[in-house]
Structures are given as C-alpha cells and as structure tokens.
Design a protein around this motif. Structure first.
Motif, PDB file in Angstrom:
ATOM      1  N   ILE A   1      46.207  77.761  -8.412  1.00  0.00           N
ATOM      2  CA  ILE A   1      46.101  78.447  -9.704  1.00  0.00           C
ATOM      3  C   ILE A   1      45.632  77.474 -10.780  1.00  0.00           C
ATOM      4  O   ILE A   1      44.748  77.787 -11.589  1.00  0.00           O
ATOM      5  CB  ILE A   1      47.456  79.063 -10.101  1.00  0.00           C
ATOM      6  CG1 ILE A   1      47.887  80.123  -9.074  1.00  0.00           C
ATOM      7  CG2 ILE A   1      47.373  79.693 -11.498  1.00  0.00           C
ATOM      8  CD1 ILE A   1      49.283  80.661  -9.319  1.00  0.00           C
ATOM      9  N   ALA A   2      46.225  76.277 -10.779  1.00  0.00           N
ATOM     10  CA  ALA A   2      45.864  75.271 -11.785  1.00  0.00           C
ATOM     11  C   ALA A   2      44.388  74.885 -11.662  1.00  0.00           C
ATOM     12  O   ALA A   2      43.689  74.742 -12.674  1.00  0.00           O
ATOM     13  CB  ALA A   2      46.754  74.034 -11.624  1.00  0.00           C
ATOM     14  N   ASP A   3      43.902  74.737 -10.426  1.00  0.00           N
ATOM     15  CA  ASP A   3      42.505  74.345 -10.220  1.00  0.00           C
ATOM     16  C   ASP A   3      41.547  75.420 -10.733  1.00  0.00           C
ATOM     17  O   ASP A   3      40.569  75.122 -11.430  1.00  0.00           O
ATOM     18  CB  ASP A   3      42.242  74.104  -8.731  1.00  0.00           C
ATOM     19  CG  ASP A   3      42.882  72.820  -8.239  1.00  0.00           C
ATOM     20  OD1 ASP A   3      43.273  71.994  -9.081  1.00  0.00           O
ATOM     21  OD2 ASP A   3      43.015  72.653  -7.010  1.00  0.00           O
ATOM     22  N   VAL A   4      41.821  76.687 -10.364  1.00  0.00           N
ATOM     23  CA  VAL A   4      40.915  77.774 -10.738  1.00  0.00           C
ATOM     24  C   VAL A   4      40.915  78.002 -12.248  1.00  0.00           C
ATOM     25  O   VAL A   4      39.864  78.243 -12.852  1.00  0.00           O
ATOM     26  CB  VAL A   4      41.302  79.077 -10.004  1.00  0.00           C
ATOM     27  CG1 VAL A   4      40.458  80.242 -10.513  1.00  0.00           C
ATOM     28  CG2 VAL A   4      41.101  78.917  -8.503  1.00  0.00           C
ATOM     29  N   LEU A   5      42.091  77.922 -12.859  1.00  0.00           N
ATOM     30  CA  LEU A   5      42.196  78.163 -14.300  1.00  0.00           C
ATOM     31  C   LEU A   5      41.941  76.902 -15.117  1.00  0.00           C
ATOM     32  O   LEU A   5      41.990  76.947 -16.356  1.00  0.00           O
ATOM     33  CB  LEU A   5      43.587  78.717 -14.641  1.00  0.00           C
ATOM     34  CG  LEU A   5      43.924  80.090 -14.055  1.00  0.00           C
ATOM     35  CD1 LEU A   5      45.330  80.533 -14.495  1.00  0.00           C
ATOM     36  CD2 LEU A   5      42.897  81.140 -14.481  1.00  0.00           C
ATOM     37  N   GLU A   6      41.662  75.787 -14.404  1.00  0.00           N
ATOM     38  CA  GLU A   6      41.381  74.499 -15.066  1.00  0.00           C
ATOM     39  C   GLU A   6      42.514  74.123 -16.014  1.00  0.00           C
ATOM     40  O   GLU A   6      42.302  73.823 -17.198  1.00  0.00           O
ATOM     41  CB  GLU A   6      40.038  74.564 -15.800  1.00  0.00           C
ATOM     42  CG  GLU A   6      38.860  74.835 -14.874  1.00  0.00           C
ATOM     43  CD  GLU A   6      37.534  74.898 -15.604  1.00  0.00           C
ATOM     44  OE1 GLU A   6      37.544  74.970 -16.846  1.00  0.00           O
ATOM     45  OE2 GLU A   6      36.484  74.858 -14.942  1.00  0.00           O
ATOM     46  N   LEU A   7      43.716  74.115 -15.461  1.00  0.00           N
ATOM     47  CA  LEU A   7      44.914  73.764 -16.223  1.00  0.00           C
ATOM     48  C   LEU A   7      45.534  72.491 -15.678  1.00  0.00           C
ATOM     49  O   LEU A   7      45.339  72.140 -14.507  1.00  0.00           O
ATOM     50  CB  LEU A   7      45.948  74.893 -16.121  1.00  0.00           C
ATOM     51  CG  LEU A   7      45.582  76.252 -16.698  1.00  0.00           C
ATOM     52  CD1 LEU A   7      46.630  77.276 -16.270  1.00  0.00           C
ATOM     53  CD2 LEU A   7      45.494  76.188 -18.217  1.00  0.00           C
ATOM     54  N   MET A  55      43.971  77.457 -22.859  1.00  0.00           N
ATOM     55  CA  MET A  55      44.565  78.795 -22.857  1.00  0.00           C
ATOM     56  C   MET A  55      45.907  78.741 -23.590  1.00  0.00           C
ATOM     57  O   MET A  55      46.725  77.864 -23.312  1.00  0.00           O
ATOM     58  CB  MET A  55      44.785  79.267 -21.418  1.00  0.00           C
ATOM     59  CG  MET A  55      45.232  80.718 -21.297  1.00  0.00           C
ATOM     60  SD  MET A  55      45.496  81.225 -19.564  1.00  0.00           S
ATOM     61  CE  MET A  55      43.832  81.047 -18.902  1.00  0.00           C
ATOM     62  N   ASP A  56      46.114  79.667 -24.544  1.00  0.00           N
ATOM     63  CA  ASP A  56      47.372  79.614 -25.300  1.00  0.00           C
ATOM     64  C   ASP A  56      48.542  80.040 -24.416  1.00  0.00           C
ATOM     65  O   ASP A  56      48.379  80.654 -23.353  1.00  0.00           O
ATOM     66  CB  ASP A  56      47.301  80.481 -26.556  1.00  0.00           C
ATOM     67  CG  ASP A  56      47.145  81.960 -26.249  1.00  0.00           C
ATOM     68  OD1 ASP A  56      48.054  82.544 -25.639  1.00  0.00           O
ATOM     69  OD2 ASP A  56      46.096  82.531 -26.615  1.00  0.00           O
ATOM     70  N   ILE A  57      49.750  79.710 -24.851  1.00  0.00           N
ATOM     71  CA  ILE A  57      50.959  79.890 -24.051  1.00  0.00           C
ATOM     72  C   ILE A  57      51.167  81.349 -23.657  1.00  0.00           C
ATOM     73  O   ILE A  57      51.427  81.660 -22.482  1.00  0.00           O
ATOM     74  CB  ILE A  57      52.190  79.358 -24.820  1.00  0.00           C
ATOM     75  CG1 ILE A  57      52.128  77.831 -24.909  1.00  0.00           C
ATOM     76  CG2 ILE A  57      53.481  79.785 -24.122  1.00  0.00           C
ATOM     77  CD1 ILE A  57      53.243  77.216 -25.716  1.00  0.00           C
ATOM     78  N   ASP A  58      51.052  82.264 -24.613  1.00  0.00           N
ATOM     79  CA  ASP A  58      51.297  83.678 -24.316  1.00  0.00           C
ATOM     80  C   ASP A  58      50.301  84.210 -23.282  1.00  0.00           C
ATOM     81  O   ASP A  58      50.678  84.937 -22.353  1.00  0.00           O
ATOM     82  CB  ASP A  58      51.209  84.520 -25.593  1.00  0.00           C
ATOM     83  CG  ASP A  58      52.394  84.286 -26.514  1.00  0.00           C
ATOM     84  OD1 ASP A  58      53.443  83.812 -26.007  1.00  0.00           O
ATOM     85  OD2 ASP A  58      52.285  84.579 -27.718  1.00  0.00           O
ATOM     86  N   LYS A  92      48.711  70.670 -14.221  1.00  0.00           N
ATOM     87  CA  LYS A  92      49.839  71.182 -13.438  1.00  0.00           C
ATOM     88  C   LYS A  92      51.086  71.306 -14.309  1.00  0.00           C
ATOM     89  O   LYS A  92      51.886  72.240 -14.146  1.00  0.00           O
ATOM     90  CB  LYS A  92      50.121  70.228 -12.267  1.00  0.00           C
ATOM     91  CG  LYS A  92      51.266  70.634 -11.360  1.00  0.00           C
ATOM     92  CD  LYS A  92      51.010  71.928 -10.644  1.00  0.00           C
ATOM     93  CE  LYS A  92      51.947  72.101  -9.458  1.00  0.00           C
ATOM     94  NZ  LYS A  92      53.340  71.765  -9.685  1.00  0.00           N
ATOM     95  N   SER A  93      51.250  70.391 -15.261  1.00  0.00           N
ATOM     96  CA  SER A  93      52.414  70.419 -16.144  1.00  0.00           C
ATOM     97  C   SER A  93      52.429  71.687 -17.002  1.00  0.00           C
ATOM     98  O   SER A  93      53.499  72.260 -17.270  1.00  0.00           O
ATOM     99  CB  SER A  93      52.436  69.179 -17.042  1.00  0.00           C
ATOM    100  OG  SER A  93      51.244  69.101 -17.818  1.00  0.00           O
ATOM    101  N   GLU A  94      51.240  72.157 -17.432  1.00  0.00           N
ATOM    102  CA  GLU A  94      51.153  73.388 -18.222  1.00  0.00           C
ATOM    103  C   GLU A  94      51.631  74.581 -17.398  1.00  0.00           C
ATOM    104  O   GLU A  94      52.371  75.438 -17.886  1.00  0.00           O
ATOM    105  CB  GLU A  94      49.714  73.639 -18.667  1.00  0.00           C
ATOM    106  CG  GLU A  94      49.138  72.637 -19.636  1.00  0.00           C
ATOM    107  CD  GLU A  94      47.711  72.994 -20.000  1.00  0.00           C
ATOM    108  OE1 GLU A  94      47.516  73.848 -20.902  1.00  0.00           O
ATOM    109  OE2 GLU A  94      46.791  72.444 -19.371  1.00  0.00           O
ATOM    110  N   LEU A  95      51.185  74.610 -16.135  1.00  0.00           N
ATOM    111  CA  LEU A  95      51.556  75.718 -15.263  1.00  0.00           C
ATOM    112  C   LEU A  95      53.047  75.677 -14.926  1.00  0.00           C
ATOM    113  O   LEU A  95      53.701  76.723 -14.873  1.00  0.00           O
ATOM    114  CB  LEU A  95      50.722  75.655 -13.976  1.00  0.00           C
ATOM    115  CG  LEU A  95      50.703  76.917 -13.111  1.00  0.00           C
ATOM    116  CD1 LEU A  95      50.238  78.127 -13.914  1.00  0.00           C
ATOM    117  CD2 LEU A  95      49.792  76.704 -11.911  1.00  0.00           C
ATOM    118  N   ASP A  96      53.582  74.487 -14.722  1.00  0.00           N
ATOM    119  CA  ASP A  96      55.016  74.354 -14.437  1.00  0.00           C
ATOM    120  C   ASP A  96      55.852  74.910 -15.589  1.00  0.00           C
ATOM    121  O   ASP A  96      56.884  75.555 -15.369  1.00  0.00           O
ATOM    122  CB  ASP A  96      55.377  72.883 -14.202  1.00  0.00           C
ATOM    123  CG  ASP A  96      54.866  72.373 -12.861  1.00  0.00           C
ATOM    124  OD1 ASP A  96      54.616  73.205 -11.969  1.00  0.00           O
ATOM    125  OD2 ASP A  96      54.722  71.136 -12.719  1.00  0.00           O
TER     126      ASP A  96
END
Length: 218
Positions: A26-32, A1-4, A34-38
């Motif tokens: 959120i990270a689990d559901v969006l398959e991200l 998923m792009d940043i924006d 954790k560092s991206e979400l932070d």
C-alpha cells in the motif's frame, strides 16, 4: 495526502479487498512513508475497536477487517445456516473445476470462480473428493489438486477421460447431490450436503506451512 483522506482511502481499500493487504504494498503504490501508513492504521484501530462490530486486525505485515469476536455467537447463529445452504453449490462448482482442469492450483481455481476458494477446497479434501497431487513448478511451488477415486465413485464417473464438458459436469454433480440429499433425508445416513460442514477455525493438514488468509464471515 492529508490525514483524513489517507484514513478514508485505507478504510475503503480494506472494505473492498475483504482480505489481508500488505502495508508495504500500500505504501509503495500510494507513495507514502511507512510511518505515515502505520499512523493511519493506529487511527483506524481506534475507530474500529470495541464495542464496534468490525475490528481492524494486523498480522504478518498485513491488515484487514474482521468481525468483533465478542459477537461471534450471534454472527455464527445467523450466518451458519445461510452458509450451509450456499456451501453445497460452492463445493460442487470447485469440484467440477478441479475435475475438468486438474492438476490445478488454488489460485487457478479462484481465477475461474472469481472468489476465494480456500474453504471449498479444504472441505473437498476433508471429504476425500480431491487430494494434493504435487506442486507446480512455479514461484512458491503452489500445491496442485486433483480428484480421487472417491470422487469418481461418488459422482458415478467411470474415469476422468470420460468427463463431459464443464457445464454438463457441474449440472450432473448438482443433480446427483440433490438426489442423494433426498434419498438420505430421514434415514439417519449422512448426505453430501451435511458432510460439507466443517468448523471454520480448522486448518486442514494439507495447508500446514502454506500462506492462507481466512476472511471473517465468508
């Protein structure tokens, strides 16, 4: 998923939720990662920082939107009168649910009402209309609530066994509350309506040790 897109999705989630969301969920559901979400959280904190009226708050692995404390005086001056008008019905509805379904947990109350009920339950406990009667044998051992003798006396019900159906009970509580407000108006005594006002920052003793989320402006 792009940043924006990530920033926009997170922003939408927090807005719609109205309460704290766990970053790990959120990270689990969006398959991200954790560092991206932070990083997304940090970007939104910059976007929603002073003097913005809404801030992004982080606590205990969760994030949520809250009002900027710099504007607390103005927010309280506008919302408190509105809140007091709506509070009576919210508390009466919660009291009726507890009376009819007791013993009942806070989450079970909220499943019926469809909205967060922490505040209404705390007001009812503070006014000795409901009380903690135990803990449910379930995950987390949530508190169970039931009505008190004061509830029976206040709302002129002889016993729980004589409760009418839910709709009739709710209507009865509303009519009695309105009558009490009319009788007490101008006599210097405290009506049920006026008793249902407590400071939002207060955390009742019965919730000590329990996980509780207070959403700004509710």
């Amino acid at each position: 998923m792009d940043i924006d897109k990530l920033d926009n999705v997170l922003e939408a989630l927090l807005f719609v939720s109205g309460q704290g969301l766990r970053l790990n969920d959120i990270a689990d559901v969006l398959e991200l990662q954790k560092s991206e979400l932070d990083k997304a959280v940090k970007r939104l904190k910059v976007k929603y920082s002073a003097p913005c009226g809404v801030n992004l708050v982080s606590y205990n692995g969760k994030v949520q939107f809250g009002s900027n404390p710099d504007y607390a005086a103005e927010v309280m001056r506008i919302l408190n009168p509105i809140r007091e008008k709506a509070l009576s019905n919210a508390c009466l509805e919660t009291a009726a649910i507890i009376a009819y379904r007791q013993p009942v947990t806070r989450l079970e109350i909220e499943s019926v009402r469809g909205v967060d009920s922490d505040y209404a339950v705390s007001v009812l406990v503070k006014n000795n209309l409901v009380e903690v009667v135990g803990r449910k044998d379930a995950v987390g051992k949530p508190l169970l609530f039931g009505t008190t003798d004061e509830f029976l006396k206040r709302f002129r019900i002889e016993s729980i066994a004589q409760l009418p159906d839910y709709d009739k009970l709710l209507e009865s509580l509303r009519l009695i509350s309105e009558a009490e407000r009319g009788e007490n108006r101008g006599e210097g005594s405290v009506s049920l309506y006026n008793e249902f006002v407590i400071k939002e920052e207060e955390k009742p003793e019965f919730l000590e040790g329990e996980e509780i989320v207070v959403v700004s402006g509710q």
